[in-house]
Design a protein around this motif. Structure first.
Motif, PDB file in Angstrom:
ATOM      1  N   ALA A 218       0.831  -1.209   0.000  1.00 52.97           N
ATOM      2  CA  ALA A 218       0.000   0.000   0.000  1.00 52.97           C
ATOM      3  C   ALA A 218       0.865   1.258   0.000  1.00 52.97           C
ATOM      4  O   ALA A 218       0.558   2.233  -0.704  1.00 52.97           O
ATOM      5  CB  ALA A 218      -0.932  -0.006   1.213  1.00 52.97           C
ATOM      6  N   ARG A 219       1.957   1.244   0.757  1.00 56.99           N
ATOM      7  CA  ARG A 219       2.865   2.402   0.778  1.00 56.99           C
ATOM      8  C   ARG A 219       3.535   2.596  -0.584  1.00 56.99           C
ATOM      9  O   ARG A 219       3.670   3.729  -1.061  1.00 56.99           O
ATOM     10  CB  ARG A 219       3.913   2.248   1.878  1.00 56.99           C
ATOM     11  CG  ARG A 219       3.335   2.426   3.258  1.00 56.99           C
ATOM     12  CD  ARG A 219       4.360   2.220   4.340  1.00 56.99           C
ATOM     13  NE  ARG A 219       3.753   2.386   5.657  1.00 56.99           N
ATOM     14  CZ  ARG A 219       4.398   2.233   6.796  1.00 56.99           C
ATOM     15  NH1 ARG A 219       5.685   1.907   6.805  1.00 56.99           N
ATOM     16  NH2 ARG A 219       3.769   2.411   7.940  1.00 56.99           N
ATOM     17  N   VAL A 220       3.941   1.497  -1.202  1.00 57.73           N
ATOM     18  CA  VAL A 220       4.545   1.589  -2.532  1.00 57.73           C
ATOM     19  C   VAL A 220       3.522   2.119  -3.533  1.00 57.73           C
ATOM     20  O   VAL A 220       3.828   2.986  -4.361  1.00 57.73           O
ATOM     21  CB  VAL A 220       5.133   0.232  -2.985  1.00 57.73           C
ATOM     22  CG1 VAL A 220       5.535   0.270  -4.455  1.00 57.73           C
ATOM     23  CG2 VAL A 220       6.331  -0.150  -2.115  1.00 57.73           C
TER      24      VAL A 220
ATOM     25  N   VAL B  25      11.880   1.429 -12.090  1.00 56.05           N
ATOM     26  CA  VAL B  25      12.966   1.424 -11.105  1.00 56.05           C
ATOM     27  C   VAL B  25      12.451   1.456  -9.669  1.00 56.05           C
ATOM     28  O   VAL B  25      12.830   0.638  -8.830  1.00 56.05           O
ATOM     29  CB  VAL B  25      13.905   2.635 -11.335  1.00 56.05           C
ATOM     30  CG1 VAL B  25      14.951   2.753 -10.237  1.00 56.05           C
ATOM     31  CG2 VAL B  25      14.543   2.578 -12.709  1.00 56.05           C
ATOM     32  N   TRP B  26      11.594   2.431  -9.378  1.00 62.93           N
ATOM     33  CA  TRP B  26      11.308   2.765  -7.992  1.00 62.93           C
ATOM     34  C   TRP B  26      10.383   1.839  -7.216  1.00 62.93           C
ATOM     35  O   TRP B  26      10.528   1.741  -5.986  1.00 62.93           O
ATOM     36  CB  TRP B  26      10.834   4.215  -7.904  1.00 62.93           C
ATOM     37  CG  TRP B  26      12.017   5.119  -8.075  1.00 62.93           C
ATOM     38  CD1 TRP B  26      12.370   5.801  -9.194  1.00 62.93           C
ATOM     39  CD2 TRP B  26      13.035   5.373  -7.111  1.00 62.93           C
ATOM     40  NE1 TRP B  26      13.545   6.474  -8.985  1.00 62.93           N
ATOM     41  CE2 TRP B  26      13.975   6.226  -7.710  1.00 62.93           C
ATOM     42  CE3 TRP B  26      13.252   4.959  -5.802  1.00 62.93           C
ATOM     43  CZ2 TRP B  26      15.101   6.678  -7.046  1.00 62.93           C
ATOM     44  CZ3 TRP B  26      14.374   5.410  -5.135  1.00 62.93           C
ATOM     45  CH2 TRP B  26      15.285   6.263  -5.747  1.00 62.93           C
ATOM     46  N   PRO B  27       9.427   1.148  -7.810  1.00 62.95           N
ATOM     47  CA  PRO B  27       8.608   0.262  -6.966  1.00 62.95           C
ATOM     48  C   PRO B  27       9.443  -0.769  -6.205  1.00 62.95           C
ATOM     49  O   PRO B  27       9.241  -0.968  -4.999  1.00 62.95           O
ATOM     50  CB  PRO B  27       7.655  -0.401  -7.967  1.00 62.95           C
ATOM     51  CG  PRO B  27       7.508   0.624  -9.044  1.00 62.95           C
ATOM     52  CD  PRO B  27       8.879   1.242  -9.173  1.00 62.95           C
ATOM     53  N   PHE B  28      10.398  -1.397  -6.888  1.00 60.81           N
ATOM     54  CA  PHE B  28      11.256  -2.373  -6.202  1.00 60.81           C
ATOM     55  C   PHE B  28      12.104  -1.699  -5.123  1.00 60.81           C
ATOM     56  O   PHE B  28      12.223  -2.202  -3.997  1.00 60.81           O
ATOM     57  CB  PHE B  28      12.154  -3.108  -7.206  1.00 60.81           C
ATOM     58  CG  PHE B  28      13.151  -4.011  -6.536  1.00 60.81           C
ATOM     59  CD1 PHE B  28      12.747  -5.219  -6.003  1.00 60.81           C
ATOM     60  CD2 PHE B  28      14.473  -3.633  -6.405  1.00 60.81           C
ATOM     61  CE1 PHE B  28      13.649  -6.046  -5.357  1.00 60.81           C
ATOM     62  CE2 PHE B  28      15.388  -4.452  -5.755  1.00 60.81           C
ATOM     63  CZ  PHE B  28      14.970  -5.662  -5.228  1.00 60.81           C
ATOM     64  N   VAL B  29      12.697  -0.551  -5.465  1.00 60.93           N
ATOM     65  CA  VAL B  29      13.530   0.177  -4.488  1.00 60.93           C
ATOM     66  C   VAL B  29      12.697   0.520  -3.258  1.00 60.93           C
ATOM     67  O   VAL B  29      13.145   0.324  -2.117  1.00 60.93           O
ATOM     68  CB  VAL B  29      14.124   1.457  -5.112  1.00 60.93           C
ATOM     69  CG1 VAL B  29      14.797   2.326  -4.057  1.00 60.93           C
ATOM     70  CG2 VAL B  29      15.107   1.111  -6.231  1.00 60.93           C
ATOM     71  N   GLN B  30      11.489   1.008  -3.465  1.00 60.64           N
ATOM     72  CA  GLN B  30      10.664   1.408  -2.331  1.00 60.64           C
ATOM     73  C   GLN B  30      10.172   0.201  -1.522  1.00 60.64           C
ATOM     74  O   GLN B  30      10.030   0.307  -0.307  1.00 60.64           O
ATOM     75  CB  GLN B  30       9.480   2.271  -2.794  1.00 60.64           C
ATOM     76  CG  GLN B  30       9.916   3.632  -3.317  1.00 60.64           C
ATOM     77  CD  GLN B  30      10.544   4.515  -2.254  1.00 60.64           C
ATOM     78  OE1 GLN B  30      11.437   4.125  -1.508  1.00 60.64           O
ATOM     79  NE2 GLN B  30      10.071   5.740  -2.189  1.00 60.64           N
ATOM     80  N   MET B  31       9.942  -0.933  -2.172  1.00 61.23           N
ATOM     81  CA  MET B  31       9.586  -2.136  -1.399  1.00 61.23           C
ATOM     82  C   MET B  31      10.699  -2.482  -0.425  1.00 61.23           C
ATOM     83  O   MET B  31      10.445  -2.748   0.757  1.00 61.23           O
ATOM     84  CB  MET B  31       9.333  -3.322  -2.332  1.00 61.23           C
ATOM     85  CG  MET B  31       7.953  -3.364  -2.884  1.00 61.23           C
ATOM     86  SD  MET B  31       7.724  -4.951  -3.696  1.00 61.23           S
ATOM     87  CE  MET B  31       6.554  -4.488  -4.921  1.00 61.23           C
ATOM     88  N   VAL B  32      11.919  -2.479  -0.908  1.00 58.93           N
ATOM     89  CA  VAL B  32      13.080  -2.768  -0.043  1.00 58.93           C
ATOM     90  C   VAL B  32      13.200  -1.690   1.029  1.00 58.93           C
ATOM     91  O   VAL B  32      13.411  -1.994   2.207  1.00 58.93           O
ATOM     92  CB  VAL B  32      14.366  -2.876  -0.894  1.00 58.93           C
ATOM     93  CG1 VAL B  32      15.603  -2.962  -0.005  1.00 58.93           C
ATOM     94  CG2 VAL B  32      14.287  -4.077  -1.828  1.00 58.93           C
ATOM     95  N   ASN B  33      13.042  -0.444   0.624  1.00 62.55           N
ATOM     96  CA  ASN B  33      13.153   0.672   1.558  1.00 62.55           C
ATOM     97  C   ASN B  33      12.126   0.563   2.688  1.00 62.55           C
ATOM     98  O   ASN B  33      12.465   0.657   3.868  1.00 62.55           O
ATOM     99  CB  ASN B  33      12.978   1.986   0.785  1.00 62.55           C
ATOM    100  CG  ASN B  33      13.443   3.208   1.535  1.00 62.55           C
ATOM    101  OD1 ASN B  33      14.242   3.143   2.456  1.00 62.55           O
ATOM    102  ND2 ASN B  33      12.941   4.348   1.123  1.00 62.55           N
ATOM    103  N   PHE B  34      10.862   0.346   2.334  1.00 58.78           N
ATOM    104  CA  PHE B  34       9.811   0.266   3.349  1.00 58.78           C
ATOM    105  C   PHE B  34       9.920  -0.992   4.205  1.00 58.78           C
ATOM    106  O   PHE B  34       9.512  -0.992   5.357  1.00 58.78           O
ATOM    107  CB  PHE B  34       8.423   0.337   2.704  1.00 58.78           C
ATOM    108  CG  PHE B  34       8.122   1.666   2.059  1.00 58.78           C
ATOM    109  CD1 PHE B  34       8.436   2.857   2.678  1.00 58.78           C
ATOM    110  CD2 PHE B  34       7.500   1.713   0.825  1.00 58.78           C
ATOM    111  CE1 PHE B  34       8.151   4.084   2.087  1.00 58.78           C
ATOM    112  CE2 PHE B  34       7.208   2.924   0.220  1.00 58.78           C
ATOM    113  CZ  PHE B  34       7.541   4.115   0.852  1.00 58.78           C
TER     114      PHE B  34
END
Length: 171
Positions: free
Chosen positions: A86-88, A133-142
């Protein structure tokens, strides 16, 4: 260095994250000009680097810091994997489209060109690349990065992203 950063982050989180963002946006532009475009020091566009520094520190740093705090407070589920998704989704469907537009418009205004033309030419290609690029990065980040380090984590990945944005913007 890390200890200094941690102390600064604890004492002045918004200022620390904004300054870090400014520096790393400038590093992304320098990388674009020197490594990718191979301009050399004589042809380096220092005003372009300055615009990236200013945007990173004055706009993106504070916005991203505030955004991650809002997401952590408002997008909360018992199922942590659903919470991350949901955050992503919020990040990629609300924040990214907005701030790619803000970035391109801001750069156009600072360069003295037309925001409308810049958006028509560059918005969709930049947003589509963002979504690769960013959905995967943000999954890891969150999932793995504590809230107070999320802007820094994004900024480190953003060196390459800002290199890309700087190149898209300069076309």
């Amino acid at each position: 260095m890390l200890r200094w950063y941690q102390r600064s982050l604890a004492a002045r989180p918004l200022l620390t994250q904004s300054l870090t963002t400014a520096v790393l946006f400038a590093v992304g532009d320098i990388t674009a000009q020197q490594v990718v475009e191979k301009k050399g020091l004589k042809k380096h566009e220092f005003a372009r680097t300055g615009r990236m520094f200013a945007y990173g520190g004055a706009v993106f740093g504070p916005a991203a810091t505030t955004w991650f705090k809002i997401l952590s407070q408002r997008v909360v589920f018992k199922n942590k994997n659903a919470e991350i998704l949901a955050r992503v989704a919020c990040d990629q469907l609300l924040f990214a489209p907005t701030f790619i537009g803000v970035f391109l418009s801001s750069m156009a205004v600072l360069e003295g060109s037309s925001p409308k033309e810049k958006l028509e030419k560059s918005y969709w290609p930049a947003l589509e690349t963002n979504w690769m690029v960013w959905p995967f990065v943000q999954m890891v980040n969150f999932k793995f990065v504590p809230l107070h380090h999320r802007v820094l984590a994004v900024n480190v990945v953003s060196i390459g992203w800002n290199c890309y944005l700087s190149m898209v913007n300069s076309k």
